[in-house]
Design an enzyme around this catalytic site. Structure first.
Site, PDB file in Angstrom:
ATOM      1  N   ASP A 127       0.820  -1.206   0.000  1.00 16.31           N
ATOM      2  CA  ASP A 127       0.000   0.000   0.000  1.00 16.31           C
ATOM      3  C   ASP A 127       0.861   1.266   0.000  1.00 16.31           C
ATOM      4  OD1 ASP A 127      -2.604   1.114  -0.025  1.00 16.31           O
ATOM      5  OD2 ASP A 127      -2.517   1.483   2.121  1.00 16.31           O
TER       6      ASP A 127
ATOM      7  N   ASN B 278      -0.672   4.716  -1.678  1.00 15.71           N
ATOM      8  CA  ASN B 278      -1.161   4.549  -0.312  1.00 15.71           C
ATOM      9  C   ASN B 278      -2.642   4.918  -0.196  1.00 15.71           C
ATOM     10  OD1 ASN B 278      -1.391   6.072   2.689  1.00 15.71           O
ATOM     11  ND2 ASN B 278      -0.504   4.037   2.661  1.00 15.71           N
TER      12      ASN B 278
ATOM     13  N   ARG C 154       2.201  -7.727  22.673  1.00 15.58           N
ATOM     14  CA  ARG C 154       0.831  -7.215  22.579  1.00 15.58           C
ATOM     15  C   ARG C 154      -0.075  -8.138  23.372  1.00 15.58           C
ATOM     16  NH1 ARG C 154      -1.188  -5.610  16.607  1.00 15.58           N
ATOM     17  NH2 ARG C 154      -2.873  -4.708  17.836  1.00 15.58           N
TER      18      ARG C 154
ATOM     19  N   GLU D 150     -12.887  -1.256  11.181  1.00 12.20           N
ATOM     20  CA  GLU D 150     -13.426  -1.810   9.932  1.00 12.20           C
ATOM     21  C   GLU D 150     -13.441  -3.337   9.956  1.00 12.20           C
ATOM     22  OE1 GLU D 150      -9.388  -2.404   9.960  1.00 12.20           O
ATOM     23  OE2 GLU D 150     -10.327  -0.435  10.197  1.00 12.20           O
ATOM     24  N   ASP D 151     -12.459  -3.929  10.644  1.00 10.60           N
ATOM     25  CA  ASP D 151     -12.428  -5.386  10.719  1.00 10.60           C
ATOM     26  C   ASP D 151     -13.536  -5.920  11.624  1.00 10.60           C
ATOM     27  OD1 ASP D 151     -11.152  -4.179  12.836  1.00 10.60           O
ATOM     28  OD2 ASP D 151      -9.454  -5.565  12.885  1.00 10.60           O
TER      29      ASP D 151
END
Length: 408
Positions: A46, A74, A132, A183-184
């Site tokens: 991207d 991008n 994480r 969005e996911d």
């Protein structure tokens, strides 16, 4: 893969400034035990400037499976590259792999086998975090077949799952490119709701969620207004797809708890008056439309109290509650009705000036069980007796009463 043979799975990688993490990401794909003839990679660079695109092309030249590399300007977020990759995918299944992260050994082989064995449309593979914190509540046990109402899968709405491509194509499920965060969640929730079954592979790590040292992840973080956009979109999707009632309430817990509530937590204490007013403005239509007693009952007392104060526009009382929670203080427990009711006395409990109803402080059994003296069995017995009293008060029907068909 022979010409004309459909791959079992397309691994879709959206990549932006992903070096050096991309090296391990692609190595984890190459190390998969699934036959290379059963898999393809569709990678979308991207608009990277750090060598990401060049490394993808190097990988494509030597990889044992077919690799398609698409390089584009991008797009500003992860949705565009994923949609482009999905449009090029040919596999029976697709798996979205973030360029920062990596697959666990045997992940694709195990997930494809599970989907084929059960005929399910979505497979969740166990996730572990590397620098994480991953989601945890859904990995208690492997579930060959479940759904979003019967499990905790609503608390993992990231896109890193195996999806049956026919399901996505049949319903036109794509990532919303107008959202800059969440969005996911929208994509995955719709897939859960439309799926003919979901499988959970909890006894084998399929995905490593990697925290970058520079703190820049593929997902764009954005400001608080974007979080409200995300919550609004997910709540609207759930409301459109699930009729009002307990099932909808169970799903609404997720956007209220994960997306909305943090806006009225510790960061709220640091917000200026203008930001606080704006947050309340953004929350107001969501609380009016989707905050119900059914959602409230599914939350812990401190979570319910904070959202109640938002719903009733009493954010003047909110800092006291947030400070109390942030300090990790334990509220006094007030037992009533012979121990069958437990109220947790967070700030403003039974304050005449505040006027917050007692029921907001009433602990549900899962939280009340930690309180010494709570009598859950007695509470249930009390409910049963109340139900019997109600039934006795209802008009009787049937032949034995003299008012049935024979007497008519």
């Amino acid at each position: 893969m022979t010409v004309g043979t459909q791959p079992d799975v397309s691994v879709i990688i959206g990549a932006y400034e992903a070096m050096p993490y991309l090296v391990e990401c692609l190595a984890s794909v190459e190390a998969q035990t699934i036959d290379p003839g059963r898999v393809e990679v569709v990678a979308v660079d991207d608009g990277s400037t750090d060598g990401t695109g060049e490394y993808l092309e190097e990988f494509a030249a030597r990889a044992p499976m077919p690799v398609t590399v698409i390089r584009q300007e991008n797009s500003g977020g992860p949705s565009g590259p994923r949609n482009v990759g999905l449009g090029k995918a040919a596999g029976r299944y697709v798996f979205f792999l973030d360029a920062d992260d990596r697959l666990g050994p045997e992940a694709l082989e195990r997930m494809v086998a599970m989907a084929d064995r059960n005929g399910t449309d979505v497979v969740l593979g166990r996730v572990e975090g590397v620098n994480r914190v991953p989601p945890k509540s859904m990995w208690d046990r492997t579930l060959e077949r479940t759904d979003v109402f019967s499990s905790n899968i609503k608390f993992t709405l990231s896109a890193q799952k195996l999806f049956r491509r026919a399901l996505l194509d049949r319903h036109g499920i794509r990532f919303d490119e107008s959202l800059w965060t969440g969005e996911d969640a929208l994509f995955t929730m719709e897939a859960y709701l439309r799926a003919d079954g979901v499988s959970v592979l909890a006894d084998h790590t399929c995905y490593y969620l990697v925290g970058r040292e520079d703190g820049n992840h593929v997902t764009k973080k954005g400001g608080y207004t974007l979080r409200f956009d995300s919550a609004r979109a997910l709540m609207r999707l759930v409301a459109d797809m699930v009729p009002a009632g307990p099932r909808r309430d169970s799903l609404m817990v997720r956007p209220f708890l994960i997306t909305l509530l943090p806006q009225f937590g510790s960061r709220f204490l640091k917000d200026g008056d203008e930001v606080r007013r704006h947050k309340l403005e953004l929350a107001e239509p969501l609380m009016d439309a989707y905050w119900t007693p059914g959602v409230a009952r599914r939350l812990k007392v401190d979570e319910r109290l904070r959202l109640h104060l938002v719903a009733t526009r009493r954010t003047d009382l909110l800092p006291d509650v947030v400070e109390f929670v942030r300090a990790k203080k334990r509220p006094d427990a007030v037992l009533e009705k012979r121990g069958t009711r437990v109220y947790l006395a967070y700030p403003h409990f039974r304050s005449a000036a505040a006027g917050v109803p007692d029921e907001v402080y009433l602990a549900e059994p899962r939280e009340a069980r930690a309180v010494e003296g709570y009598r859950e069995a007695a509470a249930r017995s009390l409910l049963r007796r109340a139900a019997r009293r109600v039934r006795r008060m209802l008009p009787s029907t049937g032949a034995g009463t003299g008012t049935g068909a024979a007497a008519a």
